[in-house]
Design a protein around this motif. Structure first.
Motif, PDB file in Angstrom:
ATOM      1  N   LYS A  19       0.962  -1.356  -0.126  1.00  0.00           N
ATOM      2  CA  LYS A  19       0.070  -0.007  -0.028  1.00  0.00           C
ATOM      3  C   LYS A  19       0.833   1.165  -0.083  1.00  0.00           C
ATOM      4  O   LYS A  19       1.891   1.372   0.732  1.00  0.00           O
ATOM      5  CB  LYS A  19      -0.975   0.176   1.330  1.00  0.00           C
ATOM      6  CG  LYS A  19      -1.732  -1.233   1.270  1.00  0.00           C
ATOM      7  CD  LYS A  19      -2.635  -1.130   2.583  1.00  0.00           C
ATOM      8  CE  LYS A  19      -3.547  -2.182   2.590  1.00  0.00           C
ATOM      9  NZ  LYS A  19      -4.417  -2.270   3.799  1.00  0.00           N
ATOM     10  N   ALA A  20       0.702   2.148  -0.883  1.00  0.00           N
ATOM     11  CA  ALA A  20       1.294   3.481  -1.022  1.00  0.00           C
ATOM     12  C   ALA A  20       0.487   4.579  -1.193  1.00  0.00           C
ATOM     13  O   ALA A  20      -0.337   4.539  -2.032  1.00  0.00           O
ATOM     14  CB  ALA A  20       2.261   3.039  -2.061  1.00  0.00           C
ATOM     15  N   LEU A  21       1.020   5.704  -0.534  1.00  0.00           N
ATOM     16  CA  LEU A  21       0.366   7.040  -0.609  1.00  0.00           C
ATOM     17  C   LEU A  21       1.365   7.778  -1.197  1.00  0.00           C
ATOM     18  O   LEU A  21       2.443   7.920  -0.508  1.00  0.00           O
ATOM     19  CB  LEU A  21      -0.250   7.241   0.530  1.00  0.00           C
ATOM     20  CG  LEU A  21      -1.044   8.901   0.723  1.00  0.00           C
ATOM     21  CD1 LEU A  21      -2.463   8.668  -0.476  1.00  0.00           C
ATOM     22  CD2 LEU A  21      -1.367   9.302   2.105  1.00  0.00           C
ATOM     23  N   MET A  22       1.007   8.580  -2.419  1.00  0.00           N
ATOM     24  CA  MET A  22       2.117   9.299  -3.009  1.00  0.00           C
ATOM     25  C   MET A  22       1.547  10.816  -2.913  1.00  0.00           C
ATOM     26  O   MET A  22       0.346  11.035  -3.155  1.00  0.00           O
ATOM     27  CB  MET A  22       2.169   8.707  -4.457  1.00  0.00           C
ATOM     28  CG  MET A  22       2.640   7.535  -4.742  1.00  0.00           C
ATOM     29  SD  MET A  22       2.567   7.069  -6.531  1.00  0.00           S
ATOM     30  CE  MET A  22       2.346   5.334  -6.428  1.00  0.00           C
ATOM     31  N   GLU A  27      -2.247  17.522 -11.612  1.00  0.00           N
ATOM     32  CA  GLU A  27      -3.043  18.378 -12.445  1.00  0.00           C
ATOM     33  C   GLU A  27      -3.249  17.924 -13.934  1.00  0.00           C
ATOM     34  O   GLU A  27      -2.614  17.662 -14.705  1.00  0.00           O
ATOM     35  CB  GLU A  27      -2.210  19.842 -12.524  1.00  0.00           C
ATOM     36  CG  GLU A  27      -2.077  20.716 -11.358  1.00  0.00           C
ATOM     37  CD  GLU A  27      -3.556  21.406 -10.936  1.00  0.00           C
ATOM     38  OE1 GLU A  27      -4.554  21.145 -11.873  1.00  0.00           O
ATOM     39  OE2 GLU A  27      -3.548  21.719  -9.616  1.00  0.00           O
ATOM     40  N   THR A  28      -4.691  17.975 -14.293  1.00  0.00           N
ATOM     41  CA  THR A  28      -4.691  17.578 -15.607  1.00  0.00           C
ATOM     42  C   THR A  28      -4.296  18.408 -16.777  1.00  0.00           C
ATOM     43  O   THR A  28      -4.635  17.664 -17.874  1.00  0.00           O
ATOM     44  CB  THR A  28      -6.498  17.096 -15.518  1.00  0.00           C
ATOM     45  OG1 THR A  28      -7.041  18.541 -15.466  1.00  0.00           O
ATOM     46  CG2 THR A  28      -6.959  16.407 -14.269  1.00  0.00           C
ATOM     47  N   ILE A  44       1.513  12.417 -12.560  1.00  0.00           N
ATOM     48  CA  ILE A  44       2.713  11.069 -12.594  1.00  0.00           C
ATOM     49  C   ILE A  44       2.150  10.214 -13.771  1.00  0.00           C
ATOM     50  O   ILE A  44       1.201  10.054 -13.956  1.00  0.00           O
ATOM     51  CB  ILE A  44       2.546  10.291 -11.280  1.00  0.00           C
ATOM     52  CG1 ILE A  44       2.967  10.927 -10.058  1.00  0.00           C
ATOM     53  CG2 ILE A  44       2.959   8.796 -11.743  1.00  0.00           C
ATOM     54  CD1 ILE A  44       2.647  10.291  -8.626  1.00  0.00           C
ATOM     55  N   ARG A  45       3.042   9.779 -14.690  1.00  0.00           N
ATOM     56  CA  ARG A  45       2.879   9.071 -15.862  1.00  0.00           C
ATOM     57  C   ARG A  45       3.182   7.694 -15.782  1.00  0.00           C
ATOM     58  O   ARG A  45       2.836   6.825 -16.489  1.00  0.00           O
ATOM     59  CB  ARG A  45       3.241   9.965 -17.246  1.00  0.00           C
ATOM     60  CG  ARG A  45       4.798  10.016 -17.182  1.00  0.00           C
ATOM     61  CD  ARG A  45       5.264  10.693 -18.485  1.00  0.00           C
ATOM     62  NE  ARG A  45       6.734  10.953 -18.462  1.00  0.00           N
ATOM     63  CZ  ARG A  45       7.697   9.973 -18.594  1.00  0.00           C
ATOM     64  NH1 ARG A  45       7.241   8.701 -19.000  1.00  0.00           N
ATOM     65  NH2 ARG A  45       9.110  10.314 -18.789  1.00  0.00           N
ATOM     66  N   GLY A  62      -2.318   8.316 -16.417  1.00  0.00           N
ATOM     67  CA  GLY A  62      -2.820   9.461 -17.245  1.00  0.00           C
ATOM     68  C   GLY A  62      -3.363  10.615 -16.243  1.00  0.00           C
ATOM     69  O   GLY A  62      -3.431  10.517 -15.054  1.00  0.00           O
ATOM     70  N   ALA A  63      -3.852  11.724 -16.958  1.00  0.00           N
ATOM     71  CA  ALA A  63      -4.458  12.788 -15.996  1.00  0.00           C
ATOM     72  C   ALA A  63      -5.809  12.627 -15.212  1.00  0.00           C
ATOM     73  O   ALA A  63      -6.072  13.116 -14.191  1.00  0.00           O
ATOM     74  CB  ALA A  63      -4.721  13.855 -17.100  1.00  0.00           C
ATOM     75  N   ALA A  64      -6.280  11.462 -15.270  1.00  0.00           N
ATOM     76  CA  ALA A  64      -7.755  11.233 -14.550  1.00  0.00           C
ATOM     77  C   ALA A  64      -7.327  10.515 -13.323  1.00  0.00           C
ATOM     78  O   ALA A  64      -8.214  10.263 -12.557  1.00  0.00           O
ATOM     79  CB  ALA A  64      -8.557  10.176 -15.421  1.00  0.00           C
ATOM     80  N   VAL A  65      -6.188  10.424 -12.759  1.00  0.00           N
ATOM     81  CA  VAL A  65      -5.880   9.849 -11.540  1.00  0.00           C
ATOM     82  C   VAL A  65      -5.734  10.931 -10.421  1.00  0.00           C
ATOM     83  O   VAL A  65      -5.202  12.287 -10.734  1.00  0.00           O
ATOM     84  CB  VAL A  65      -4.264   9.394 -11.402  1.00  0.00           C
ATOM     85  CG1 VAL A  65      -3.955   8.808 -10.164  1.00  0.00           C
ATOM     86  CG2 VAL A  65      -4.399   7.944 -12.359  1.00  0.00           C
ATOM     87  N   SER A  66      -6.442  10.734  -9.154  1.00  0.00           N
ATOM     88  CA  SER A  66      -6.748  11.940  -8.516  1.00  0.00           C
ATOM     89  C   SER A  66      -5.408  12.465  -7.738  1.00  0.00           C
ATOM     90  O   SER A  66      -4.435  11.709  -7.743  1.00  0.00           O
ATOM     91  CB  SER A  66      -7.515  11.627  -7.358  1.00  0.00           C
ATOM     92  OG  SER A  66      -6.960  10.279  -6.334  1.00  0.00           O
ATOM     93  N   GLN A  67      -5.350  13.652  -7.189  1.00  0.00           N
ATOM     94  CA  GLN A  67      -4.522  14.085  -6.513  1.00  0.00           C
ATOM     95  C   GLN A  67      -4.112  13.211  -5.183  1.00  0.00           C
ATOM     96  O   GLN A  67      -4.966  12.586  -4.535  1.00  0.00           O
ATOM     97  CB  GLN A  67      -5.009  15.519  -5.873  1.00  0.00           C
ATOM     98  CG  GLN A  67      -3.753  16.238  -5.150  1.00  0.00           C
ATOM     99  CD  GLN A  67      -4.117  17.622  -4.418  1.00  0.00           C
ATOM    100  OE1 GLN A  67      -5.240  18.072  -5.017  1.00  0.00           O
ATOM    101  NE2 GLN A  67      -3.506  18.124  -3.629  1.00  0.00           N
ATOM    102  N   ASN A  68      -2.631  13.210  -5.021  1.00  0.00           N
ATOM    103  CA  ASN A  68      -2.204  12.203  -3.878  1.00  0.00           C
ATOM    104  C   ASN A  68      -2.712  10.788  -4.070  1.00  0.00           C
ATOM    105  O   ASN A  68      -3.221  10.387  -3.164  1.00  0.00           O
ATOM    106  CB  ASN A  68      -2.479  12.778  -2.377  1.00  0.00           C
ATOM    107  CG  ASN A  68      -1.964  14.224  -2.456  1.00  0.00           C
ATOM    108  OD1 ASN A  68      -0.827  14.563  -2.849  1.00  0.00           O
ATOM    109  ND2 ASN A  68      -2.473  15.034  -1.487  1.00  0.00           N
TER     110      ASN A  68
END
Length: 103
Positions: A19-22, A27-28, A44-45, A62-68
């Motif tokens: 489990k990892a929290l980045m 930003e999209t 993050i790509r 891609g750009a659709a991944v949420s913040q953190n």
């Protein structure tokens, strides 16, 4: 960039759960700032996870991944004391690598 990743990795019956929290703004490129100008895309790509230097997860985001973003995955193998590293690369070329010892 930013804070270190928070990574937990535990091994039970030959299966390792990670489990990892980045920490990343993700930003999209579609959001506007208070002046009405577009905020440039910055996300993050690519994500790589390595267990004792062997890649156990490779992902293209891609750009659709949420913040953190939060990432959870499992793989076979691993023993307490082994090392696991997670590395990401974002659209501006920044990279971050953090490591944890399996418990």
């Amino acid at each position: 960039m930013g804070n270190p990743m928070r990574i937990r990795a535990t091994t039970t019956d030959g299966v390792t759960e990670v489990k990892a929290l980045m920490s990343h703004p993700m930003e999209t490129g579609l959001r506007k700032d208070s002046a009405g100008a577009l905020v440039p895309a910055h996300y993050i790509r690519q994500v790589l996870a390595r267990h004792n230097e062997k890649v156990v997860l490779a992902a293209e985001w891609g750009a659709a991944v949420s913040q953190n973003p939060f990432l959870q995955f499992r793989f076979r193998g691993g023993a307490p004391g082994d090392k696991l590293s997670i590395e990401w690369t974002d659209t501006s070329g920044d990279t971050r690598t953090d490591e944890v010892v399996l418990s």
